[in-house]
Design an enzyme around this catalytic site. Sequence first.
Site, PDB file in Angstrom:
ATOM      1  N   ARG A  47      -8.669   0.821  17.069  1.00  0.00           N
ATOM      2  CA  ARG A  47      -9.033   1.122  15.635  1.00  0.00           C
ATOM      3  C   ARG A  47      -9.846  -0.143  15.153  1.00  0.00           C
ATOM      4  O   ARG A  47     -10.666  -0.100  15.973  1.00  0.00           O
ATOM      5  CB  ARG A  47      -7.822   0.854  14.795  1.00  0.00           C
ATOM      6  N   LYS A  97       0.799  -1.141   0.139  1.00  0.00           N
ATOM      7  CA  LYS A  97      -0.160   0.082   0.028  1.00  0.00           C
ATOM      8  C   LYS A  97       0.884   1.267  -0.017  1.00  0.00           C
ATOM      9  O   LYS A  97       0.423   2.319  -0.614  1.00  0.00           O
ATOM     10  CB  LYS A  97      -0.797   0.012   1.117  1.00  0.00           C
TER      11      LYS A  97
END
Length: 357
Positions: free
Chosen positions: A128, A35
Amino acid sequence: MKTKVYININGVKKNTQNLVSEAQKYGISVAGITKGCCGNEAFAQALLEAGVDFLADSRIENLEKLQHLPVEKMLLRSPKLSEIEKVISYTQYSLNSDLQVIRSLSEAAVRKNVKHSIILMIDIGDLREGIWHENLNEIYHLVDIIIHLDGIYLAGVGTNVTCFGGIMPTEENYKLLVKIAENIRQRFNITLPIISGGNSSSIQMLYEGRIPNGINHLRVNQSIYTGIEIGEGLQIPNWENKIVTLEAEIIEIQVKPSSPQGTIAKMNAFGAIKNFNDKGMRKRAILALGRQDMNIEGLKPVDSTITVEGASSDHLIVDITESNVNYSVGHLIKFNVTTYASIITAMASPFIDKLAK
């Protein structure tokens, strides 16, 4: 001429080989993450040559570009409902915590007559994604549903640390994840082969041999680019730390005061209050690069006599007074890109060319 970013492919390969070699000592597999470079194929190929077990990314668009590479693909971010079909087509694994998404994956997998593996995410403190680790009944209830869905295989459990709340992995919080996995195995009589322990913040524990037994999978990205472990911010021994460099073109050189003159606003165009050190008249260059292109805080000039003074959306201002190089308009100034925030924003910018070297 566009600003250019260069990826040191040999450095990527060296860092990844070091990681894979250390992980293999403890029976830990490694997902190489693409990514940060937006699915750059040369970067992905270097990860494969270094021995990673998966290619992983948080964006399905990047994995789609890498479909021809012969390795299993893993989606790191919970799939969007709008991209379920692509997830089933282009990945074999995904990280999940939402039942609606998992049901949609099941339906799409059945339609395509494939089996899609998921890793159920558990939050051990970083706040998260994932089910809160203390909510055991919710975890067990979700597992019970998942294992009875067609087209879905519950391959494991995983967690994320450090990325949001800054919580570091420890033997204590990792053991929470291992215990939950063991309970799931016993309660449902399933193998649950993967316990995915986290990211670059785990590297120091790995090198010190402190990752608890049971954690057998890591997803590593940031340290491959920086050669630095997260937490203490220390250089990892024998890792390269100059992986990404950038060249930007000079569009103006002027001798100007080093401190602005006139009435200073309470904040600049980016809402910041900037203090200036008055060093008198200085030779300053403006480069065709700014905050719209990337996060500039991680730029360090290779010419150590140059200092970065700041940037607006489209202009990077550097002080070249002390340099022995006779810079002129049109010349390129080279930088090491030293922070993850700077690397990923530069890689994602359509205004910057990305080149492997």
